[in-house]
Design a protein around this motif. Structure first.
Motif, PDB file in Angstrom:
ATOM      1  N   GLN A  31      -0.827 -10.983  -3.286  1.00  0.00           N
ATOM      2  CA  GLN A  31       0.307 -10.080  -3.453  1.00  0.00           C
ATOM      3  C   GLN A  31       0.107  -9.174  -4.672  1.00  0.00           C
TER       4      GLN A  31
ATOM      5  N   THR B 143      -2.721  -8.241  -5.930  1.00  0.00           N
ATOM      6  CA  THR B 143      -3.763  -7.274  -5.579  1.00  0.00           C
ATOM      7  C   THR B 143      -3.164  -6.115  -4.803  1.00  0.00           C
ATOM      8  N   ARG B 144      -2.329  -6.422  -3.809  1.00  0.00           N
ATOM      9  CA  ARG B 144      -1.684  -5.369  -3.010  1.00  0.00           C
ATOM     10  C   ARG B 144      -0.757  -4.509  -3.861  1.00  0.00           C
ATOM     11  N   ILE B 145      -0.017  -5.148  -4.746  1.00  0.00           N
ATOM     12  CA  ILE B 145       0.879  -4.408  -5.639  1.00  0.00           C
ATOM     13  C   ILE B 145       0.062  -3.458  -6.510  1.00  0.00           C
TER      14      ILE B 145
ATOM     15  N   GLU C 136      -2.817  -2.113  -5.888  1.00  0.00           N
ATOM     16  CA  GLU C 136      -3.321  -1.003  -5.061  1.00  0.00           C
ATOM     17  C   GLU C 136      -2.233   0.049  -4.850  1.00  0.00           C
ATOM     18  N   GLU C 137      -1.014  -0.408  -4.537  1.00  0.00           N
ATOM     19  CA  GLU C 137       0.087   0.525  -4.305  1.00  0.00           C
ATOM     20  C   GLU C 137       0.478   1.268  -5.587  1.00  0.00           C
ATOM     21  N   VAL C 138       0.484   0.565  -6.709  1.00  0.00           N
ATOM     22  CA  VAL C 138       0.812   1.199  -7.988  1.00  0.00           C
ATOM     23  C   VAL C 138      -0.224   2.271  -8.314  1.00  0.00           C
ATOM     24  N   SER C 139      -1.472   1.995  -8.038  1.00  0.00           N
ATOM     25  CA  SER C 139      -2.531   2.973  -8.278  1.00  0.00           C
ATOM     26  C   SER C 139      -2.313   4.241  -7.450  1.00  0.00           C
ATOM     27  N   ILE C 140      -1.957   4.068  -6.185  1.00  0.00           N
ATOM     28  CA  ILE C 140      -1.680   5.215  -5.309  1.00  0.00           C
ATOM     29  C   ILE C 140      -0.492   6.009  -5.838  1.00  0.00           C
ATOM     30  N   LEU C 141       0.579   5.314  -6.224  1.00  0.00           N
ATOM     31  CA  LEU C 141       1.769   5.985  -6.746  1.00  0.00           C
ATOM     32  C   LEU C 141       1.463   6.742  -8.040  1.00  0.00           C
TER      33      LEU C 141
ATOM     34  N   SER D 172      -1.445   7.953  -9.042  1.00  0.00           N
ATOM     35  CA  SER D 172      -2.275   9.119  -8.718  1.00  0.00           C
ATOM     36  C   SER D 172      -1.426  10.246  -8.151  1.00  0.00           C
ATOM     37  N   ASP D 173      -0.507   9.898  -7.262  1.00  0.00           N
ATOM     38  CA  ASP D 173       0.388  10.902  -6.682  1.00  0.00           C
ATOM     39  C   ASP D 173       1.271  11.527  -7.763  1.00  0.00           C
TER      40      ASP D 173
END
Length: 110
Positions: free
Chosen positions: A28, A30-32, A34-39, A41-42
């Motif tokens: 979980q 790890t997934r969090i 990954e999502e934080v990294s995407i957010l 960057s955006d």
């Protein structure tokens, strides 16, 4: 943040029980991540676009460190920061913010 702290505590405690979605606490996290990294960057991409749009309207944002020490000739330091003594600055509209300690400031001349 509370959820992440709880997951980190579970990982430290060695808990590997899977949640209803089938993921262990470390999976979980790890997934969090990954999502934080995407957010993030955006967010940075949108911030760069916004700054360009502001600059196109002659609104220039400066970093806090540049307000503490004047580097250009003709600048002066006030208790609120450094301001240029450009004669054209008075012809520009003041930007006012009720939440700002500075009652009004003008965008710098370009």
């Amino acid at each position: 943040m509370v959820r992440v702290a709880g997951l980190k505590g579970q990982v430290r405690a060695g808990i590997t029980i899977k949640s209803p979605d089938g993921l262990s606490p470390s999976e979980q996290l790890t997934r969090i991540g990954e999502e934080v990294s995407i957010l993030a960057s955006d967010q940075q991409a949108r911030w760069r676009m916004l700054r360009k749009e502001l600059e196109a309207q002659n609104i220039v944002l400066v970093e806090g460190d540049s307000l503490r020490s004047p580097t250009a000739a003709g600048s002066r330091t006030t208790s609120c920061g450094t301001f240029s003594r450009c004669s054209r600055a008075r012809d520009r509209p003041a930007i006012r913010s009720p939440s700002s300690p500075i009652s009004a400031f003008r965008s710098p001349c370009t």
